[in-house]
Scaffold this active site. Sequence first.
Site, PDB file in Angstrom:
ATOM      1  N   ASP A   1      11.620   6.908   5.621  1.00  0.00           N
ATOM      2  CA  ASP A   1      12.118   8.243   5.298  1.00  0.00           C
ATOM      3  C   ASP A   1      11.032   9.294   5.319  1.00  0.00           C
ATOM      4  OD1 ASP A   1      10.798   7.192   2.932  1.00  0.00           O
ATOM      5  OD2 ASP A   1      11.631   8.923   1.874  1.00  0.00           O
TER       6      ASP A   1
ATOM      7  N   LYS B   1      -0.312   0.083   9.528  1.00  0.00           N
ATOM      8  CA  LYS B   1      -1.288   1.097   9.969  1.00  0.00           C
ATOM      9  C   LYS B   1      -2.686   0.584   9.633  1.00  0.00           C
ATOM     10  CE  LYS B   1       1.621   5.205   9.070  1.00  0.00           C
ATOM     11  NZ  LYS B   1       1.824   6.353   8.151  1.00  0.00           N
TER      12      LYS B   1
ATOM     13  N   PHE C   1       2.665   9.688  10.834  1.00  0.00           N
ATOM     14  CA  PHE C   1       3.810   9.469   9.950  1.00  0.00           C
ATOM     15  C   PHE C   1       5.040   9.179  10.807  1.00  0.00           C
ATOM     16  CE2 PHE C   1       7.153  10.457   6.933  1.00  0.00           C
ATOM     17  CZ  PHE C   1       6.642   9.865   5.784  1.00  0.00           C
ATOM     18  N   VAL C   2       5.748   8.105  10.497  1.00  0.00           N
ATOM     19  CA  VAL C   2       6.913   7.718  11.295  1.00  0.00           C
ATOM     20  C   VAL C   2       8.173   7.680  10.428  1.00  0.00           C
ATOM     21  CG1 VAL C   2       5.601   6.440  13.029  1.00  0.00           C
ATOM     22  CG2 VAL C   2       6.406   5.246  10.978  1.00  0.00           C
TER      23      VAL C   2
ATOM     24  N   GLU D   1       8.496  -5.678   3.676  1.00  0.00           N
ATOM     25  CA  GLU D   1       8.128  -4.265   3.536  1.00  0.00           C
ATOM     26  C   GLU D   1       8.401  -3.537   4.849  1.00  0.00           C
ATOM     27  OE1 GLU D   1       7.768  -1.635   2.147  1.00  0.00           O
ATOM     28  OE2 GLU D   1       5.922  -1.552   0.982  1.00  0.00           O
ATOM     29  N   ASP D   2       8.604  -2.225   4.770  1.00  0.00           N
ATOM     30  CA  ASP D   2       8.811  -1.455   5.998  1.00  0.00           C
ATOM     31  C   ASP D   2       7.492  -1.151   6.695  1.00  0.00           C
ATOM     32  OD1 ASP D   2       7.969   0.282   3.991  1.00  0.00           O
ATOM     33  OD2 ASP D   2       9.502   1.804   4.339  1.00  0.00           O
TER      34      ASP D   2
ATOM     35  N   GLY E   1      12.714   1.568   1.631  1.00  0.00           N
ATOM     36  CA  GLY E   1      12.352   1.585   3.046  1.00  0.00           C
ATOM     37  C   GLY E   1      12.691   0.322   3.826  1.00  0.00           C
TER      38      GLY E   1
ATOM     39  N   ASP F   1       0.488   1.124   4.728  1.00  0.00           N
ATOM     40  CA  ASP F   1      -0.360   2.267   5.064  1.00  0.00           C
ATOM     41  C   ASP F   1      -1.731   2.041   4.418  1.00  0.00           C
ATOM     42  OD1 ASP F   1      -1.145   4.806   5.904  1.00  0.00           O
ATOM     43  OD2 ASP F   1      -0.278   5.798   4.184  1.00  0.00           O
TER      44      ASP F   1
ATOM     45  N   ARG G   1      16.495   7.807   7.100  1.00  0.00           N
ATOM     46  CA  ARG G   1      16.440   6.338   7.048  1.00  0.00           C
ATOM     47  C   ARG G   1      17.454   5.712   7.995  1.00  0.00           C
ATOM     48  NH1 ARG G   1      13.259   4.919   2.634  1.00  0.00           N
ATOM     49  NH2 ARG G   1      13.377   6.247   0.809  1.00  0.00           N
TER      50      ARG G   1
HETATM   51  P1  IMP Z   1       0.763   2.262   0.903  1.00  0.00           P
HETATM   52  O1  IMP Z   1       0.777   1.873  -0.551  1.00  0.00           O
HETATM   53  O2  IMP Z   1      -0.159   3.418   1.171  1.00  0.00           O
HETATM   54  O3  IMP Z   1       0.493   1.085   1.824  1.00  0.00           O
HETATM   55  O4  IMP Z   1       2.163   2.880   1.221  1.00  0.00           O
HETATM   56  C1  IMP Z   1       3.212   2.130   1.596  1.00  0.00           C
HETATM   57  C2  IMP Z   1       4.532   2.886   1.432  1.00  0.00           C
HETATM   58  O5  IMP Z   1       4.425   4.263   1.784  1.00  0.00           O
HETATM   59  C3  IMP Z   1       5.522   2.311   2.418  1.00  0.00           C
HETATM   60  O6  IMP Z   1       6.245   1.257   1.841  1.00  0.00           O
HETATM   61  C4  IMP Z   1       6.405   3.493   2.728  1.00  0.00           C
HETATM   62  O7  IMP Z   1       7.426   3.585   1.775  1.00  0.00           O
HETATM   63  C5  IMP Z   1       5.487   4.686   2.595  1.00  0.00           C
HETATM   64  N1  IMP Z   1       4.956   5.091   3.927  1.00  0.00           N
HETATM   65  C6  IMP Z   1       3.719   4.900   4.406  1.00  0.00           C
HETATM   66  N2  IMP Z   1       3.578   5.391   5.645  1.00  0.00           N
HETATM   67  C7  IMP Z   1       4.797   5.876   5.979  1.00  0.00           C
HETATM   68  C8  IMP Z   1       5.319   6.515   7.177  1.00  0.00           C
HETATM   69  O8  IMP Z   1       4.650   6.709   8.209  1.00  0.00           O
HETATM   70  N3  IMP Z   1       6.627   6.864   7.122  1.00  0.00           N
HETATM   71  C9  IMP Z   1       7.438   6.650   6.034  1.00  0.00           C
HETATM   72  N4  IMP Z   1       6.992   6.067   4.913  1.00  0.00           N
HETATM   73  C10 IMP Z   1       5.679   5.682   4.886  1.00  0.00           C
HETATM   74 MG    MG Z   2       8.144   1.192   1.387  1.00  0.00          MG
END
Ligand code: IMP
Ligand code: MG
Length: 184
Positions: free
Chosen positions: A166, A137, A159-160, A105-106, A51, A109, A172
């Site tokens: 992606d 987020k 979700f974006v 990081e992208d 990402g 969440d 992407r």
């Molecule tokens: P976390 O471990 O829940 O913080 O998830 C982080 C990862 O989930 C990010 O690095 C993304 O790869 C993916 N992710 C979380 N939210 C989104 C979204 O809105 N769009 C696309 N990928 C997301």
């Molecule tokens: Mg990611």
Amino acid sequence: MDKIDVNGSLMDVRVLFSAEKIHQRTKKLADQINHDYGTTETLAVLIVLNGAFVFAADLVRMLQMPTEIESIRMKSYEGTQSSGHIQLLMPLPDNLAGKHVLIVEDIVDTGRSLSFLWKELQRVGAASVKICSLLNKPLSHESKDLKIDYVGFDIGKNFVIGYGLDLDSKYRNLPYIADLISPQ
Ligand code: IMP
Ligand code: MG
């Protein structure tokens, strides 16, 4: 509003952040990072693939200190849902002990992926670990303890996609970040 194909059905997307807006914000983040780290010490930039590859490519070209670029792959998402189970899809680079590491990081969440990675970097003896994420987020974070040092934009729980982000490996390459809007 653009329409894109999601698993055979046309979905509406709404542009949240244009390419121009992302570029301007990335420059601000790079200015801050250059200011905080200075120009002499080497910074190990750890890119979370896939990402963050677009964001990182733009960001690192604005950094002024010597850098070592490394990458890691983790998996936590299935479709638009966090699976809750974090996997490293490749071994952590073995040269990070004693280094100042900036994770790029992208999006953050739940924060599970970065909490996991942060602990791994402590375990291998990084000298310091900071996090830079283009998107965040805050309403979805699981723990109040996760500190994200550099954030491009805070967003809601939607979700974006685009600019590296992606949906099941697609979209992407969109030059902007967009909200997916479900069909009526
Ligand atoms: P976390 O471990 O829940 O913080 O998830 C982080 C990862 O989930 C990010 O690095 C993304 O790869 C993916 N992710 C979380 N939210 C989104 C979204 O809105 N769009 C696309 N990928 C997301
Ligand atoms: Mg990611």
